[in-house]
Design an enzyme around this catalytic site. Structure first.
Site, PDB file in Angstrom:
ATOM      1  N   LYS A   1       0.790  -1.245   0.000  1.00  0.00           N
ATOM      2  CA  LYS A   1       0.000   0.000   0.000  1.00  0.00           C
ATOM      3  C   LYS A   1       0.823   1.296   0.000  1.00  0.00           C
ATOM      4  O   LYS A   1       0.467   2.259   0.672  1.00  0.00           O
ATOM      5  CB  LYS A   1      -0.941  -0.004   1.215  1.00  0.00           C
ATOM      6  CG  LYS A   1      -1.950  -1.117   1.210  1.00  0.00           C
ATOM      7  CD  LYS A   1      -2.842  -1.109   2.419  1.00  0.00           C
ATOM      8  CE  LYS A   1      -2.143  -1.588   3.661  1.00  0.00           C
ATOM      9  NZ  LYS A   1      -3.046  -1.838   4.779  1.00  0.00           N
TER      10      LYS A   1
ATOM     11  N   ASP B   1      -5.453  -5.733  10.572  1.00  0.00           N
ATOM     12  CA  ASP B   1      -6.792  -5.101  10.625  1.00  0.00           C
ATOM     13  C   ASP B   1      -7.931  -6.096  10.362  1.00  0.00           C
ATOM     14  O   ASP B   1      -9.030  -5.946  10.893  1.00  0.00           O
ATOM     15  CB  ASP B   1      -6.887  -3.890   9.680  1.00  0.00           C
ATOM     16  CG  ASP B   1      -6.409  -4.168   8.264  1.00  0.00           C
ATOM     17  OD1 ASP B   1      -5.916  -5.274   8.003  1.00  0.00           O
ATOM     18  OD2 ASP B   1      -6.517  -3.265   7.417  1.00  0.00           O
TER      19      ASP B   1
HETATM   20  C1  GLC Z   1      -2.737  -4.931   2.568  1.00  0.00           C
HETATM   21  C2  GLC Z   1      -1.928  -5.539   3.707  1.00  0.00           C
HETATM   22  C3  GLC Z   1      -2.800  -6.380   4.627  1.00  0.00           C
HETATM   23  C4  GLC Z   1      -3.996  -5.560   5.082  1.00  0.00           C
HETATM   24  C5  GLC Z   1      -4.747  -5.008   3.879  1.00  0.00           C
HETATM   25  C6  GLC Z   1      -5.935  -4.148   4.270  1.00  0.00           C
HETATM   26  O1  GLC Z   1      -3.171  -5.951   1.741  1.00  0.00           O
HETATM   27  O2  GLC Z   1      -0.870  -6.320   3.192  1.00  0.00           O
HETATM   28  O3  GLC Z   1      -2.069  -6.842   5.738  1.00  0.00           O
HETATM   29  O4  GLC Z   1      -4.828  -6.351   5.872  1.00  0.00           O
HETATM   30  O5  GLC Z   1      -3.862  -4.234   3.085  1.00  0.00           O
HETATM   31  O6  GLC Z   1      -5.565  -3.051   5.019  1.00  0.00           O
END
Ligand code: GLC
Length: 464
Positions: free
Chosen positions: A176, A212
């Site tokens: 991200k 999360d």
């Molecule tokens: C990305 C991260 C993951 C997280 C997701 C949503 O895919 O790698 O760990 O849960 O974003 O935030």
């Protein structure tokens, strides 16, 4: 006679147009982006294979999978009897939050502060990033006048972390848009503890590290025991679910009660081994090539809020270049990368003329033709539905894997919350793929924060 002349004329103009656009038509382009039920069934089969391989005991099999299927060490959902005051940290998107959470029976109160996470910090280094986080925590506890209390802290760190225990875990890879150096392959709890010590902060005790998705599952499970899956549709996308230990061949701990553990699938990386190439388009490839992590998080790049607007922009620019949208006029604004915000997709999908006009103006189109508005609506619809269908097929695969005909999925994330139709698209895809099942999508209110506190609560109760 006149009728056939007109008909001939219309056909001639259409042929001429197709000739000059090299055969590209709006319908043709959008058809490439539309996924049939058969496509989704194929996707379910592929992701199920990856899920099974990712849980295997031997490394060779695990390496065949594009998704990490990370073990979380969270084995209980909340009982509802948790209580106490907790701090929670939520790091993983465009904002960073510190929260003070009080859990009493049947009641959770929260006080939180949102701090922006600038691109500079996201791309800095471990010390700069964690010093900033520690400083935010210290200021927050002073502001709330709780600096003299020993407070257990739950840390929601929304990245792929290989957990070593409930309170330690190594960042596998940034996602991200984060690239801060010196964090990958390090224990993020140690990095946070060191930063707190540099600030002479000794009263905070980190008792839980969660993703999360896990936080979201936990926060909804606190209200509804039927919750077995957690889903994030925000900046990124990911899902977790409660798995029986007998299916987790790579589990090395004791096989004791409760014989289950939450698995963080990290499904955003699905397709990183090429398994989604058959449905990826030129737009998906371009988004990936221009990203900070090319070749990684392929599934996420087809779905989540960080990328959806950009895919729509690329489709628009392509159609503009063929003269099929906005009369061929490419404004400076729409030509620039990342200028079509995912928020615009929600605005267009809302169908509200004021919101749509505002978007067009922000993109530099002052004169608006009904035909262009209709096409833009079509594009946003097709792209949003594609994202929702891909995510739903992933969920359907998990539901089948755990063999539940009735279950509740806890969902959090800005894309899901702000997009006016995403939930409807998902509900209809889920009933198409799982006819006869009762699958409920439950909105999690502040899952990441609440969930971290609940994990902290469950963990601190286990310690006593
Ligand atoms: C990305 C991260 C993951 C997280 C997701 C949503 O895919 O790698 O760990 O849960 O974003 O935030």
């Amino acid at each position: 006679m006149l009728g056939s002349v007109v008909h001939f004329g219309v056909q001639f103009i259409q042929r001429l147009r197709t000739y000059f656009t090299n055969g590209v038509t709006v319908e043709g382009q959008l058809a490439k982006l539309t996924l049939s039920k058969d496509d989704l069934i194929k996707q379910m089969k592929l992701i199920t294979e990856d899920m099974n391989n990712g849980l295997a005991a031997d490394e060779e099999t695990r390496l065949k999978s594009s998704i990490a299927m990370l073990v979380t060490y969270v084995r209980n959902t909340p009982s509802g009897k948790e209580s106490g005051d907790f701090l929670a940290l939520d790091l993983g998107g465009t904002n960073f939050r510190v929260l003070l959470i009080s859990i009493e029976q049947n009641h959770i109160t929260m006080d939180s502060k949102v701090m922006p996470m600038s691109k500079d910090l996201m791309t800095s280094d471990a010390v700069t990033l964690f010093d900033y986080i520690a400083e935010c925590i210290c200021n927050f506890v002073k502001e709330k006048n709780v600096q003299d209390k020993v407070l257990p802290l739950g840390f929601t760190f929304s990245f792929p972390v290989k957990m070593l225990s409930l309170t330690s875990g190594v960042l596998v890879k940034w996602t991200k848009g984060f690239t801060a150096s010196g964090v990958e392959n390090k224990d993020v709890v140690v990095l946070l503890k060191e930063a707190l010590l540099r600030k002479k902060e000794y009263m905070i005790e980190i008792v839980g590290l969660v993703n999360d998705t896990t936080g979201t599952l936990m926060s909804c499970a606190w209200e509804d025991q039927e919750v077995t899956i957690g889903l994030i549709l925000g900046t990124g996308t990911n899902a977790c679910y409660m798995e029986r230990l007998e299916n987790v061949a790579k589990w090395t701990g004791k096989i004791d009660e409760p014989k289950q553990v939450i698995i963080n699938t990290e499904w955003g990386a699905f397709g990183d081994n090429g398994s989604l190439d058959w449905i990826r388009t030129e737009y998906d490839r371009e988004v990936d090539a221009n990203s900070l992590n090319p070749g990684n998080q392929i599934f996420e790049k087809m779905i989540s809020g960080m990328y959806l607007g950009e895919i729509v922009r690329l489709v628009c620019v392509h159609l503009i270049s063929k003269g099929l949208l906005f009369g061929g006029l490419c404004t400076e604004k729409i030509a620039k990368r990342e200028n079509f915000l995912t928020k615009y997709v929600s605005d267009i999908e809302s169908g509200q003329p004021e919101r749509i006009n505002k978007v067009l103006q922000e993109l530099g189109y002052d004169e608006q033709k009904a035909e262009d508005v209709d096409r833009l609506k079509q594009i946003c619809h097709v792209m949003s539905e594609r994202a929702a269908r891909l995510a739903s097929a992933g969920l359907a695969a998990i539901v089948k894997k755990i063999g539940r005909s009735c279950c509740t999925i806890a969902v959090d994330g800005s894309l899901f919350k702000k997009h006016p139709k995403f939930k409807t698209y998902m509900e209809s895809t889920l009933s198409e793929l799982l006819p006869g099942n009762t699958i409920k999508l439950m909105l999690s209110e502040d899952g990441s924060g609440k969930g971290a506190a609940l994990v902290a609560a469950v963990a601190s109760q286990q310690q006593t």
